[in-house]
Scaffold this motif. Structure first.
Motif, PDB file in Angstrom:
ATOM      1  N   ASP A 102       0.853  -1.252   0.012  1.00  0.00           N
ATOM      2  CA  ASP A 102       0.069   0.061  -0.065  1.00  0.00           C
ATOM      3  C   ASP A 102       0.913   1.253  -0.029  1.00  0.00           C
ATOM      4  OD1 ASP A 102      -2.618  -0.277  -0.191  1.00  0.00           O
ATOM      5  OD2 ASP A 102      -3.076   0.232   1.788  1.00  0.00           O
ATOM      6  N   LEU A 104       2.083   5.194   1.222  1.00  0.00           N
ATOM      7  CA  LEU A 104       2.257   5.298   2.574  1.00  0.00           C
ATOM      8  C   LEU A 104       1.339   6.712   2.514  1.00  0.00           C
ATOM      9  CD1 LEU A 104       5.764   4.740   3.325  1.00  0.00           C
ATOM     10  CD2 LEU A 104       3.801   3.595   4.515  1.00  0.00           C
ATOM     11  N   ASN A 132       3.103   6.918  -4.112  1.00  0.00           N
ATOM     12  CA  ASN A 132       2.768   8.116  -2.979  1.00  0.00           C
ATOM     13  C   ASN A 132       2.883   9.284  -3.501  1.00  0.00           C
ATOM     14  OD1 ASN A 132       3.349   6.549  -0.388  1.00  0.00           O
ATOM     15  ND2 ASN A 132       5.050   5.810  -1.782  1.00  0.00           N
ATOM     16  N   ASP A 181       4.186  11.263   5.810  1.00  0.00           N
ATOM     17  CA  ASP A 181       3.813   9.761   6.107  1.00  0.00           C
ATOM     18  C   ASP A 181       5.032   8.851   6.150  1.00  0.00           C
ATOM     19  OD1 ASP A 181       0.964   9.605   6.313  1.00  0.00           O
ATOM     20  OD2 ASP A 181       1.148  10.689   4.231  1.00  0.00           O
ATOM     21  N   TYR A 182       5.972   9.567   5.686  1.00  0.00           N
ATOM     22  CA  TYR A 182       7.540   8.745   5.514  1.00  0.00           C
ATOM     23  C   TYR A 182       8.571  10.022   5.278  1.00  0.00           C
ATOM     24  CZ  TYR A 182      10.511   4.799   5.417  1.00  0.00           C
ATOM     25  OH  TYR A 182      11.597   4.012   5.879  1.00  0.00           O
ATOM     26  N   THR A 204       6.237   9.485  12.534  1.00  0.00           N
ATOM     27  CA  THR A 204       6.269   9.457  11.117  1.00  0.00           C
ATOM     28  C   THR A 204       7.515   8.401  10.992  1.00  0.00           C
ATOM     29  OG1 THR A 204       5.664  11.361  10.478  1.00  0.00           O
ATOM     30  CG2 THR A 204       7.221  10.258   9.076  1.00  0.00           C
ATOM     31  N   ASP A 419       9.860  -1.359  -1.627  1.00  0.00           N
ATOM     32  CA  ASP A 419       9.244  -1.781  -0.171  1.00  0.00           C
ATOM     33  C   ASP A 419       9.362  -0.497   0.798  1.00  0.00           C
ATOM     34  OD1 ASP A 419       8.671  -4.386  -1.233  1.00  0.00           O
ATOM     35  OD2 ASP A 419      10.481  -5.114  -0.488  1.00  0.00           O
ATOM     36  N   THR A 420      10.466   0.300   0.828  1.00  0.00           N
ATOM     37  CA  THR A 420      10.767   1.327   1.717  1.00  0.00           C
ATOM     38  C   THR A 420       9.548   2.156   1.772  1.00  0.00           C
ATOM     39  OG1 THR A 420      12.969   1.128   1.540  1.00  0.00           O
ATOM     40  CG2 THR A 420      11.991   3.333   2.257  1.00  0.00           C
ATOM     41  N   SER A 422       6.485   1.372   0.775  1.00  0.00           N
ATOM     42  CA  SER A 422       5.138   0.655   0.783  1.00  0.00           C
ATOM     43  C   SER A 422       4.805   0.227   2.459  1.00  0.00           C
ATOM     44  CB  SER A 422       5.385  -0.377  -0.321  1.00  0.00           C
ATOM     45  OG  SER A 422       5.688  -0.129  -1.344  1.00  0.00           O
ATOM     46  N   HIS A 423       3.558   0.292   2.499  1.00  0.00           N
ATOM     47  CA  HIS A 423       3.009  -0.551   3.876  1.00  0.00           C
ATOM     48  C   HIS A 423       2.668  -1.957   3.456  1.00  0.00           C
ATOM     49  CE1 HIS A 423       1.044  -1.858   7.262  1.00  0.00           C
ATOM     50  NE2 HIS A 423       0.007  -1.613   6.545  1.00  0.00           N
ATOM     51  N   LYS A 424       3.229  -2.748   4.082  1.00  0.00           N
ATOM     52  CA  LYS A 424       2.530  -4.380   3.662  1.00  0.00           C
ATOM     53  C   LYS A 424       1.418  -4.664   4.467  1.00  0.00           C
ATOM     54  CE  LYS A 424       7.010  -6.184   2.480  1.00  0.00           C
ATOM     55  NZ  LYS A 424       7.990  -5.090   2.745  1.00  0.00           N
ATOM     56  N   LYS A 425       0.463  -4.329   3.708  1.00  0.00           N
ATOM     57  CA  LYS A 425      -0.942  -4.223   4.384  1.00  0.00           C
ATOM     58  C   LYS A 425      -1.538  -6.068   4.385  1.00  0.00           C
ATOM     59  CE  LYS A 425      -4.662  -2.739   2.593  1.00  0.00           C
ATOM     60  NZ  LYS A 425      -5.359  -1.441   1.922  1.00  0.00           N
TER      61      LYS A 425
END
Ligand code: NAD
Length: 454
Positions: A102, A104, A132, A181-182, A204, A419-420, A422-425
């Motif tokens: 997902d 971020l 993003n 968010d990041y 954050t 991956d950095t 992204s949130h792994k949902k």
């Protein structure tokens, strides 16, 4: 535009869902690739203006690096954005078990000046790929590269979703008050702490790509002539202003003598008799760093180089022999063309020296003794390790690049960059029918020992 307006525009852009669309992401990444391909000469020009960077170094270390990275990202986009299907246990045999990458939200990327295009733009591309909205803050110290980014990103990319903010300490301080968010930061540990503290106020998450003193161990089992060339290349590209440049050498006195002898030959071959006249050697980025570095030249005994020219911000490739751990040159990351050699007697002394200090970003081992190599790798901690070469581990994009402890947190490159950002949902999709409900029955009250099955 005020920062409040910028943040509100960025939030609205993310909420619109535009950046989640895979085709939109692909179009933006292709536009970024076009920006690189149409501006190769301009990129080489701005790098030369900031660092007097030779064209070949600019191509290998920044321009081609950026192009290859974005091509890999575009080619992998479908695969990376697909939900992953991890293994599942017997309990979930009838269910779908999925992990969605997902986006971020609104992310901030802050770059450093030493590789002023590659360092901000690689994570920026990854933030786009991961869906993003991104705000990019290039380093104000490499002003020509910052201007190039600020002028071209709006020309090529969507103006609502991707923004560039220029400026120095004051602007960064203001920007960091806002909720992202990041945050992906590359630079010194000193500013890394400021960024981390600002991020903590909003909970954050961050990646901090920092620096440190990367040691280089050399023993007598390697061809010293080849080892010298590889160490000097890693040290003197970009005039030593490389986060993973070998900071100092650990070797015996005997190897030190051989290394110095070889280094004199190699430097003459590469840069001629008068290195200042060579078009292939960079300059120090500004007077602050030039002055900082010249002070370090009073450490130990200079065996090679040592000349400086403040007007040109030139520091000759310099090798300091018999350096002591108490010397100024051994107290901080050098980040310039000065290479001290500290004498040790064997691999165990090298391990003791390394582990007594901050965990480095890179560790270099030049040895054909596989036992010693393994012992050093297993008994030290560093962001990464490269055996019998320098810098090149960074170019393997199937491995994460990043530090550990004071040299940083988090890693990127290739899929790790995606991956950095992204949130792994995790998502469990169960059936809701008679059979699955029967199986669920065991967890409902009334409880009984029979249901626990002891
Ligand atoms: P820096 O940390 O001094 O500056 C980075 C940016 O932070 C600046 O552009 C500035 O806008 C901002 N900044 C500076 N002071 C600030 C303050 N007080 N408050 C808020 N923002 C502030 O770093 P640098 O000099 O650009 O980079 C040198 C360091 O970065 C070295 O230690 C090097 O090893 C490290 N580095 C690491 C990597 C990596 O990938 N791990 C890459 C390049 C550089």
């Amino acid at each position: 535009m005020t920062y409040e307006d910028l943040m509100s525009r960025a939030a609205t852009a993310f909420q619109s869902g535009k950046t989640k669309d895979i085709d939109f992401r692909r179009k933006q990444l292709n536009a970024l690739l076009r920006m690189y391909e149409e501006n190769k000469d301009e990129m080489a020009r701005v790098l030369a203006a900031d660092l007097r960077r030779p064209k070949q170094e600019s191509y290998i270390l920044e321009i081609e690096f950026l192009i290859n990275d974005i091509i890999t990202t575009i080619n992998s986009l479908d695969e990376w954005t697909k939900p992953m299907k991890p293994e599942k246990g017997i309990v979930n045999m009838m269910d779908d078990v999925l992990i969605y990458p997902d986006p971020l939200g609104v992310v901030l990327v802050m770059g450093a000046w030493n590789y002023p295009l590659q360092l901000p733009l690689v994570p920026f591309g990854a933030a786009i790929a991961a869906g993003n909205v991104a705000i990019l803050k290039p380093s104000e110290i490499s002003v020509n590269c910052a201007n190039f980014i600020a002028e071209n990103i709006p020309k090529y990319l969507d103006n609502e979703c991707y923004h560039v903010v220029c400026g120095g300490v004051q602007e960064t301080t203001e920007l960091l008050k806002h909720k992202f968010d990041y945050i992906f930061y590359t630079g010194s540990g000193r500013v890394g702490k400021i960024v981390y503290e600002a991020a903590a106020k909003h909970l954050t998450p961050v990646t901090l790509e920092l620096g440190g003193k990367s040691p280089c161990y050399i023993d007598n089992t390697v061809d010293i002539s080849k080892a010298t060339r590889r160490v000097l290349w890693g040290k003197f590209i970009n005039a030593g202003q490389t986060c993973i440049a070998p900071d100092y050498i650990l070797c015996t006195k005997e190897i030190q003598d051989k290394f110095v002898k070889e280094a004199k030959v190699v430097l003459k071959e590469w840069y001629g008799d008068d290195i200042k006249k060579s078009p292939d050697f960079c300059r120090i980025v500004n007077q602050v760093n030039f002055q900082r570095l010249t002070k370090l030249l009073s450490s130990g005994t200079i065996a090679v180089g040592g000349k400086t020219d403040a007007d040109e911000r030139f520091i000759e490739p310099t090798i300091i022999v018999d350096a002591k751990s108490t010397d100024a040159v051994m107290q901080e990351e050098i980040f310039g063309p000065i290479l001290p050699i500290v004498n040790i007697n064997n691999a165990f002394e090298a391990i003791k020296f390394i582990t007594a200090r901050d965990k480095p970003l890179a560790l270099y081992i030049f040895s054909n003794n596989t036992n010693d190599r393994q012992t050093i790798i297993e008994n030290t901690s560093s962001g990464g390790v490269c055996v019998n070469d320098t810098i090149m581990h960074l170019a393997v994009d199937t491995m994460p690049f990043g530090g550990v402890g004071p040299s940083g947190m988090g890693g990127y490159h290739g899929k790790y960059s995606f991956d950095t950002f992204s949130h792994k949902k995790s998502c469990l999709v169960k059936k809701i029918d008679t059979i699955s409900e029967k199986l669920s029955n065991a967890r409902y009250p009334p409880y009984s020992d029979k249901k626990i099955n002891y």
